[in-house]
Scaffold this motif. Structure first.
Motif, PDB file in Angstrom:
ATOM      1  N   LYS A  49     -33.712 -18.336 -14.725  1.00 45.84           N
ATOM      2  CA  LYS A  49     -33.288 -17.736 -15.983  1.00 45.84           C
ATOM      3  C   LYS A  49     -32.596 -16.406 -15.733  1.00 45.84           C
ATOM      4  CE  LYS A  49     -35.095 -16.360 -20.478  1.00 45.84           C
ATOM      5  NZ  LYS A  49     -36.285 -16.241 -21.323  1.00 45.84           N
ATOM      6  N   GLU A  51     -31.023 -13.196 -18.013  1.00 42.33           N
ATOM      7  CA  GLU A  51     -30.911 -12.604 -19.343  1.00 42.33           C
ATOM      8  C   GLU A  51     -30.355 -11.196 -19.208  1.00 42.33           C
ATOM      9  OE1 GLU A  51     -34.906 -11.545 -21.099  1.00 42.33           O
ATOM     10  OE2 GLU A  51     -35.532 -12.911 -19.509  1.00 42.33           O
ATOM     11  N   ASP A  64     -29.095 -14.952 -22.951  1.00 39.86           N
ATOM     12  CA  ASP A  64     -29.848 -15.505 -21.825  1.00 39.86           C
ATOM     13  C   ASP A  64     -29.438 -16.946 -21.611  1.00 39.86           C
ATOM     14  OD1 ASP A  64     -31.053 -16.671 -24.002  1.00 39.86           O
ATOM     15  OD2 ASP A  64     -33.071 -16.518 -23.205  1.00 39.86           O
TER      16      ASP A  64
END
Length: 96
Positions: A49, A51, A64
């Motif tokens: 991930k 972001e 994100d």
């Protein structure tokens, strides 16, 4: 423009740092008043991930993206931020 990059459960290597800074620098071509960018890279099991929170004059933008590859997540996140900055710039120009 200040760019800070942090990692949760991942070590931010020079290659990752260079990739993020290269992509984030492209945001300045649409809007010159980008003040601060804070990028957080996270790894949770098989998900990667990326972001970011961008502080620009008059607004704070957030985007994100979660992918299996960190570089693809970074690219998609920057594309989302790019669209948000263009939209914010159009708002400033249309509502005088």
């Amino acid at each position: 423009m200040q760019v800070s990059i942090t990692g949760h459960h991942v070590e931010v290597t020079e290659a990752l740092r260079a990739h993020v800074e290269d992509k984030i620098s492209k945001l300045k071509r649409h809007f010159d008043n980008v003040v601060d960018v804070h990028v957080i890279l996270t790894v949770e099991k098989l998900e990667q991930k990326a972001e970011a929170t961008v502080q620009i004059s008059g607004a704070k933008l957030y985007a994100d993206d979660t992918q299996e590859d960190m570089y693809v997540a970074i690219d998609n996140m920057v594309d989302k931020l790019d669209r948000q900055i263009v939209k914010h710039k159009e708002k400033l120009q249309n509502h005088r």
